[in-house]
Design an enzyme around this catalytic site. Structure first.
Site, PDB file in Angstrom:
ATOM      1  CD  GLU A 125      -2.644   1.382   2.515  1.00 49.70           C
ATOM      2  OE1 GLU A 125      -3.150   0.382   3.048  1.00 49.70           O
ATOM      3  OE2 GLU A 125      -2.735   2.522   3.001  1.00 49.70           O
ATOM      4  CB  SER A 217      -1.272  -9.987   7.877  1.00 52.65           C
ATOM      5  OG  SER A 217      -2.159  -9.022   8.389  1.00 52.65           O
TER       6      SER A 217
HETATM    7  S1  SF4 Z   1      -8.240  -2.117   6.125  1.00 53.99           S
HETATM    8 FE1  SF4 Z   1      -9.567  -2.950   4.531  1.00 53.99          FE
HETATM    9  S2  SF4 Z   1     -11.296  -1.496   4.362  1.00 53.99           S
HETATM   10 FE2  SF4 Z   1      -9.638  -0.496   5.461  1.00 53.99          FE
HETATM   11  S3  SF4 Z   1      -8.520   0.579   3.876  1.00 53.99           S
HETATM   12 FE3  SF4 Z   1      -7.464  -1.369   4.134  1.00 53.99          FE
HETATM   13  S4  SF4 Z   1      -8.419  -2.711   2.632  1.00 53.99           S
HETATM   14 FE4  SF4 Z   1      -9.749  -0.921   2.853  1.00 53.99          FE
END
Ligand code: SF4
Length: 277
Positions: A125, A217
């Site tokens: 991300e 994770s």
């Molecule tokens: S935790 Fe899940 S819902 Fe929240 S931003 Fe990340 S992918 Fe999206």
């Protein structure tokens, strides 16, 4: 033994949506469907998806002919371009909350702002977020990292969606002191917030906490760390076979939570084993 299951355990909206989109693409286009990097950080669920025809590719692996699904973490604009050139079909399953941060970074960057991202180095991300900054961009992880940044007038701060809230609050505070005209955006996902709050509360109610989710994770590891910080015994397991039966047998109550990539069936399997202890 009393078992308390966290309400917010398991799959978040973004991950659920990405899995559903990948399976729908298999149904529409046939097997196989590729994902650029694992769709979720959960080996058991990845195995299941592979059996259904969803194949995970390494980040820089060449795309074989076939549809590609972009996972919830999103990708950089360059990766998106490459996928559009190489894949027969690109299906975007970036979580809408992550896409929103891409848009903000793009908007501020093109207005001449530097972007400071609070996140984990190398996390997909974060790699994606950095890719949307057209000007200066900095990655930090702790409040003291703010002091190492150069002087800047126009600057924004954003967080990876799964960052720890307390850490981001401390970073934001230091950022506000250092960059008087800076703007700190609140980008931590509510799902992350709920899971972290709940594990803090659970830790005060039970003698031990079992956190289920992939060892790779980040958000699952953070739940485990919070339980440990709260002073309760905690275990991070990927599957029921990893439960420390003997140690758990000595407890009268245990809390169960799970990271954003953990499917309900796996949570149920773990709870089934706990119920028999
Ligand atoms: S935790 Fe899940 S819902 Fe929240 S931003 Fe990340 S992918 Fe999206």
């Amino acid at each position: 033994m009393k078992i308390v299951l966290a309400n917010a355990a398991g799959f978040c909206m973004g991950v659920r949506m990405a899995v559903d989109i990948a399976l729908k693409t298999v149904a529409d286009e046939g097997k196989p469907v590729y994902t650029c990097g694992p769709l979720i950080h959960n080996p058991q669920e990845l195995e299941r998806l592979e059996r259904e025809g969803v194949i995970s590719l390494g980040d820089s692996e060449r795309i074989p002919a076939g549809p590609v699904v972009i996972r919830a973490h999103g990708v950089t604009p360059e990766t998106l371009e490459r996928l559009e050139r190489e894949a027969t079909l690109v299906v975007d399953a970036t979580c809408p909350k992550v896409s929103k941060i891409h848009d903000r970074i793009k908007e501020f960057s093109s207005a001449g702002y530097a972007v400071v991202i609070a996140g984990d180095e190398g996390h997909p991300e974060v790699v994606g977020l950095l890719g949307y900054a057209s000007g200066d961009a900095y990655l930090i992880n702790a409040p003291e990292d703010i002091d190492k940044l150069p002087d800047m007038e126009k600057v924004i701060l954003v967080a990876q969606t799964t960052q720890d809230e307390e850490n981001y609050d401390a970073i934001s505070e230091r950022f506000a002191e250092r960059f008087l005209k800076g703007e700190a955006l609140s980008t931590i996902c509510k799902a992350t917030h709920r899971r972290q709050e709940e594990v803090r509360r659970l830790a005060g109610e039970v003698e031990g906490v079992v956190v289920i989710g992939g060892k790779n994770s980040a958000n699952t590891r953070r739940l485990y760390e919070i339980a440990v910080e709260e002073g309760v015994k905690a275990w991070h397991v990927e599957k029921p076979e990893e439960l420390p039966i003997k140690e758990l047998g000595a407890l009268s109550s245990v809390g169960v939570t799970a990271g954003a990539s953990t499917r309900l069936w796996l949570i149920h399997e773990v709870v089934d084993v706990l119920e028999k202890i």
